[in-house]
Motif scaffolding. Structure first.
Motif, PDB file in Angstrom:
ATOM      1  N   CYS A  67       0.837  -1.199   0.000  1.00  0.00           N
ATOM      2  CA  CYS A  67       0.000   0.000   0.000  1.00  0.00           C
ATOM      3  C   CYS A  67       0.873   1.251   0.000  1.00  0.00           C
ATOM      4  CB  CYS A  67      -0.924  -0.016   1.223  1.00  0.00           C
ATOM      5  SG  CYS A  67      -2.114   1.352   1.265  1.00  0.00           S
ATOM      6  N   ILE A  68       1.849   1.277   0.875  1.00  0.00           N
ATOM      7  CA  ILE A  68       2.772   2.416   0.938  1.00  0.00           C
ATOM      8  C   ILE A  68       3.501   2.581  -0.388  1.00  0.00           C
ATOM      9  CG2 ILE A  68       4.961   3.180   1.956  1.00  0.00           C
ATOM     10  CD1 ILE A  68       3.939   2.081   4.642  1.00  0.00           C
ATOM     11  N   GLY A  69       3.967   1.473  -0.950  1.00  0.00           N
ATOM     12  CA  GLY A  69       4.710   1.523  -2.204  1.00  0.00           C
ATOM     13  C   GLY A  69       3.901   2.121  -3.337  1.00  0.00           C
ATOM     14  N   GLN A  70       2.620   1.760  -3.424  1.00  0.00           N
ATOM     15  CA  GLN A  70       1.790   2.262  -4.511  1.00  0.00           C
ATOM     16  C   GLN A  70       1.502   3.757  -4.356  1.00  0.00           C
ATOM     17  OE1 GLN A  70      -1.574   0.145  -5.940  1.00  0.00           O
ATOM     18  NE2 GLN A  70      -0.648  -1.870  -5.721  1.00  0.00           N
ATOM     19  N   ILE A  71       1.266   4.193  -3.131  1.00  0.00           N
ATOM     20  CA  ILE A  71       0.986   5.621  -2.917  1.00  0.00           C
ATOM     21  C   ILE A  71       2.232   6.458  -3.172  1.00  0.00           C
ATOM     22  CG2 ILE A  71       0.191   7.356  -1.270  1.00  0.00           C
ATOM     23  CD1 ILE A  71      -1.356   5.118   0.158  1.00  0.00           C
ATOM     24  N   GLU A  72       3.374   5.986  -2.702  1.00  0.00           N
ATOM     25  CA  GLU A  72       4.613   6.736  -2.916  1.00  0.00           C
ATOM     26  C   GLU A  72       4.970   6.801  -4.395  1.00  0.00           C
ATOM     27  OE1 GLU A  72       7.146   6.640   1.176  1.00  0.00           O
ATOM     28  OE2 GLU A  72       7.452   4.930  -0.179  1.00  0.00           O
ATOM     29  N   ALA A  73       4.701   5.738  -5.136  1.00  0.00           N
ATOM     30  CA  ALA A  73       4.973   5.740  -6.581  1.00  0.00           C
ATOM     31  C   ALA A  73       4.129   6.807  -7.282  1.00  0.00           C
ATOM     32  CB  ALA A  73       4.687   4.367  -7.169  1.00  0.00           C
ATOM     33  N   ALA A  74       2.888   6.942  -6.850  1.00  0.00           N
ATOM     34  CA  ALA A  74       2.011   7.955  -7.437  1.00  0.00           C
ATOM     35  C   ALA A  74       2.513   9.363  -7.121  1.00  0.00           C
ATOM     36  CB  ALA A  74       0.592   7.777  -6.928  1.00  0.00           C
ATOM     37  N   LEU A  75       2.955   9.570  -5.898  1.00  0.00           N
ATOM     38  CA  LEU A  75       3.446  10.889  -5.496  1.00  0.00           C
ATOM     39  C   LEU A  75       4.692  11.300  -6.274  1.00  0.00           C
ATOM     40  CD1 LEU A  75       3.172  11.236  -1.607  1.00  0.00           C
ATOM     41  CD2 LEU A  75       2.103  12.653  -3.349  1.00  0.00           C
ATOM     42  N   GLN A  76       5.485  10.341  -6.669  1.00  0.00           N
ATOM     43  CA  GLN A  76       6.740  10.636  -7.353  1.00  0.00           C
ATOM     44  C   GLN A  76       6.568  10.902  -8.839  1.00  0.00           C
ATOM     45  OE1 GLN A  76       9.141   7.248  -6.335  1.00  0.00           O
ATOM     46  NE2 GLN A  76       9.227   7.811  -4.161  1.00  0.00           N
ATOM     47  N   ASP A  77       5.352  10.768  -9.346  1.00  0.00           N
ATOM     48  CA  ASP A  77       5.093  10.999 -10.764  1.00  0.00           C
ATOM     49  C   ASP A  77       5.052  12.507 -11.022  1.00  0.00           C
ATOM     50  OD1 ASP A  77       4.248  11.210 -13.348  1.00  0.00           O
ATOM     51  OD2 ASP A  77       2.492   9.933 -13.131  1.00  0.00           O
ATOM     52  N   GLN A  78       6.114  13.038 -11.587  1.00  0.00           N
ATOM     53  CA  GLN A  78       6.217  14.476 -11.811  1.00  0.00           C
ATOM     54  C   GLN A  78       5.197  14.987 -12.825  1.00  0.00           C
ATOM     55  OE1 GLN A  78       8.205  16.609 -10.074  1.00  0.00           O
ATOM     56  NE2 GLN A  78       8.689  14.817  -8.828  1.00  0.00           N
ATOM     57  N   THR A  79       4.739  14.127 -13.726  1.00  0.00           N
ATOM     58  CA  THR A  79       3.801  14.576 -14.756  1.00  0.00           C
ATOM     59  C   THR A  79       2.468  14.994 -14.167  1.00  0.00           C
ATOM     60  OG1 THR A  79       2.951  12.334 -15.158  1.00  0.00           O
ATOM     61  CG2 THR A  79       4.860  13.044 -16.447  1.00  0.00           C
ATOM     62  N   ALA A  80       2.142  14.473 -12.983  1.00  0.00           N
ATOM     63  CA  ALA A  80       0.850  14.804 -12.360  1.00  0.00           C
ATOM     64  C   ALA A  80       1.016  15.748 -11.179  1.00  0.00           C
ATOM     65  CB  ALA A  80       0.149  13.528 -11.897  1.00  0.00           C
ATOM     66  N   ARG A  81       2.250  16.215 -10.919  1.00  0.00           N
ATOM     67  CA  ARG A  81       2.513  16.984  -9.707  1.00  0.00           C
ATOM     68  C   ARG A  81       1.655  18.242  -9.591  1.00  0.00           C
ATOM     69  NH1 ARG A  81       6.436  17.092  -6.065  1.00  0.00           N
ATOM     70  NH2 ARG A  81       6.001  14.870  -6.130  1.00  0.00           N
ATOM     71  N   PHE A  82       1.555  19.027 -10.664  1.00  0.00           N
ATOM     72  CA  PHE A  82       0.767  20.251 -10.552  1.00  0.00           C
ATOM     73  C   PHE A  82      -0.695  19.951 -10.260  1.00  0.00           C
ATOM     74  CE2 PHE A  82      -2.196  23.306 -12.268  1.00  0.00           C
ATOM     75  CZ  PHE A  82      -1.874  24.389 -11.479  1.00  0.00           C
ATOM     76  N   LEU A  83      -1.249  18.952 -10.968  1.00  0.00           N
ATOM     77  CA  LEU A  83      -2.657  18.619 -10.750  1.00  0.00           C
ATOM     78  C   LEU A  83      -2.871  18.101  -9.333  1.00  0.00           C
ATOM     79  CD1 LEU A  83      -3.586  17.009 -14.168  1.00  0.00           C
ATOM     80  CD2 LEU A  83      -4.332  19.206 -13.273  1.00  0.00           C
ATOM     81  N   PHE A  84      -1.886  17.366  -8.785  1.00  0.00           N
ATOM     82  CA  PHE A  84      -1.985  16.943  -7.388  1.00  0.00           C
ATOM     83  C   PHE A  84      -2.169  18.151  -6.489  1.00  0.00           C
ATOM     84  CE2 PHE A  84       0.676  12.798  -7.823  1.00  0.00           C
ATOM     85  CZ  PHE A  84      -0.448  12.128  -8.253  1.00  0.00           C
ATOM     86  N   THR A  85      -1.317  19.170  -6.719  1.00  0.00           N
ATOM     87  CA  THR A  85      -1.354  20.373  -5.891  1.00  0.00           C
ATOM     88  C   THR A  85      -2.658  21.128  -6.082  1.00  0.00           C
ATOM     89  OG1 THR A  85       1.051  20.530  -6.069  1.00  0.00           O
ATOM     90  CG2 THR A  85      -0.121  22.494  -5.339  1.00  0.00           C
ATOM     91  N   ALA A  86      -3.062  21.290  -7.335  1.00  0.00           N
ATOM     92  CA  ALA A  86      -4.282  22.046  -7.635  1.00  0.00           C
ATOM     93  C   ALA A  86      -5.512  21.400  -7.013  1.00  0.00           C
ATOM     94  CB  ALA A  86      -4.455  22.161  -9.148  1.00  0.00           C
ATOM     95  N   GLN A  87      -5.554  20.077  -6.978  1.00  0.00           N
ATOM     96  CA  GLN A  87      -6.727  19.367  -6.467  1.00  0.00           C
ATOM     97  C   GLN A  87      -6.577  18.960  -5.001  1.00  0.00           C
ATOM     98  OE1 GLN A  87      -6.878  16.169  -9.305  1.00  0.00           O
ATOM     99  NE2 GLN A  87      -7.464  17.487 -10.989  1.00  0.00           N
ATOM    100  N   GLY A  88      -5.467  19.314  -4.374  1.00  0.00           N
ATOM    101  CA  GLY A  88      -5.258  18.984  -2.966  1.00  0.00           C
ATOM    102  C   GLY A  88      -4.968  17.520  -2.715  1.00  0.00           C
ATOM    103  N   TYR A  90       2.768   4.750   7.963  1.00  0.00           N
ATOM    104  CA  TYR A  90       4.105   4.621   8.562  1.00  0.00           C
ATOM    105  C   TYR A  90       4.032   4.622  10.084  1.00  0.00           C
ATOM    106  CZ  TYR A  90       7.060   4.814   4.385  1.00  0.00           C
ATOM    107  OH  TYR A  90       7.716   4.518   3.208  1.00  0.00           O
ATOM    108  N   ALA A  91       3.136   5.422  10.661  1.00  0.00           N
ATOM    109  CA  ALA A  91       2.971   5.427  12.115  1.00  0.00           C
ATOM    110  C   ALA A  91       2.466   4.075  12.600  1.00  0.00           C
ATOM    111  CB  ALA A  91       2.009   6.539  12.532  1.00  0.00           C
ATOM    112  N   GLU A  92       1.572   3.469  11.810  1.00  0.00           N
ATOM    113  CA  GLU A  92       1.060   2.146  12.159  1.00  0.00           C
ATOM    114  C   GLU A  92       2.178   1.103  12.167  1.00  0.00           C
ATOM    115  OE1 GLU A  92      -2.471  -0.862  10.584  1.00  0.00           O
ATOM    116  OE2 GLU A  92      -2.717   1.309  10.433  1.00  0.00           O
ATOM    117  N   LYS A  93       3.156   1.274  11.277  1.00  0.00           N
ATOM    118  CA  LYS A  93       4.311   0.369  11.222  1.00  0.00           C
ATOM    119  C   LYS A  93       5.386   0.740  12.258  1.00  0.00           C
ATOM    120  CE  LYS A  93       6.298  -0.566   7.313  1.00  0.00           C
ATOM    121  NZ  LYS A  93       6.522  -2.017   7.480  1.00  0.00           N
TER     122      LYS A  93
END
Length: 303
Positions: A135-156, A169-172
């Motif tokens: 689960c962590i791996g998939q979310i972090e992979a999405a965050l690292q995609d620079q092509t979607a970075r602006f849209l991530f920021t714009a949409q919160g 991570y706190a759970e682990k």
């Protein structure tokens, strides 16, 4: 071409940057033209739109995409439905819906695909269909995609995905990584405007994680920031939890003032209608509520 949607986006980013219509129009066009654009009554020339995008620090491609993408309504409605299901912890429905949507990735734009993958991963984890590491791996992979970075920021989305990672991570018990993501969220200067409730939730979760890690002084400092921010915004949603967590910090240090925070927590739970949490506080901290003076001030349940 959706002029209303373009106008709303320009108005949103103008407000976010703290600009008046006149300030945005300066050296670009007349203030009246900005007013007509924002109200959906006019479409700017590409040159005007380009200079507007520069002043708002928004890629012109995003504004053009917003005005021309006919699927935006469908995507927004689907995201809204998924968020509502998550709010009510209906993870099976989230899992099935995101799974079906992800089969059509060729038809969908980047940030929406990452939103689906994020929610699908969290739902799969909650249903024990995916390990916490996956689960962590998939979310972090999405965050690292620079092509979607602006849209991530714009949409919160960036802050929300970081919040999921911090919780996981706190759970682990990987607290350093958890704290990294919480700090990343809090450092966003526009958070109090764009999503104040998420910011308050982050202050509470961050304080709770610091408490679990034994960093009581820092935990109390973060919680105090959350309490101040809640009062500044006039938002009581997490005040009860924040006071409760601060009381736990003080209780661990054997400070008598812990009782005051537990009383405040109980009262704010009452005010915000969180009866389940209210009952849990009373049960866990019953000894603090036995004082007759205190009982006369707060409507505690009778045993």
């Amino acid at each position: 071409m959706d002029l209303n949607r373009l106008g709303k986006e320009i108005h949103y980013f103008r407000s976010l940057r703290g600009l008046s219509q006149q300030e945005l129009a300066r050296d670009i066009c007349n203030q009246s033209e900005i007013s007509r654009i924002e109200s959906g009554k006019a479409f700017p020339t590409l040159q005007t739109l380009y200079f507007i995008s520069l002043k708002l620090n928004v890629p012109i491609t995003y504004l053009l995409h917003t005005s021309m993408n006919e699927r935006v309504d469908y995507i927004e409605e689907t995201m809204s439905l998924i968020n509502e299901l998550v709010l009510h912890k209906q993870y099976k429905e989230v899992y099935e819906l995101t799974k079906a949507e992800l089969k059509r990735t060729d038809e969908l734009e980047g940030s929406y695909v990452h939103f689906l993958r994020w929610q699908h991963a969290v739902a799969a984890f909650e249903m024990n269909r995916m390990s916490i590491e996956e689960c962590i791996g998939q979310i972090e992979a999405a965050l690292q995609d620079q092509t979607a970075r602006f849209l991530f920021t714009a949409q919160g989305l960036e802050e929300k995905m970081c919040n999921s990672l911090a919780i996981l991570y706190a759970e682990k018990k990987h607290f350093s990584r958890s704290f990294y993501y919480y700090d990343r969220i809090i450092s966003q200067e526009t958070m109090s405007q764009s999503d104040p409730e998420l910011l308050l939730k982050v202050f509470y979760n961050y304080g709770k994680a610091l408490f679990e890690a034994g960093e009581l002084e820092k935990a109390e400092k973060i919680i105090n920031k959350g309490i101040r921010q809640s009062k500044k915004l006039g938002n009581m949603t997490f005040l009860g939890q924040l006071y409760y967590q601060r009381g736990c910090c003080k209780e661990t240090r054997e400070e008598p003032s812990a009782s005051k925070d537990f009383f405040k927590a109980y009262a704010f739970m009452e005010e915000t209608g969180k009866v389940v949490l209210q009952a849990i506080i009373y049960e866990e901290k019953e000894d603090y509520f036995m004082n007759e003076t205190v009982r006369s001030l707060y409507p505690f349940p009778k045993k």
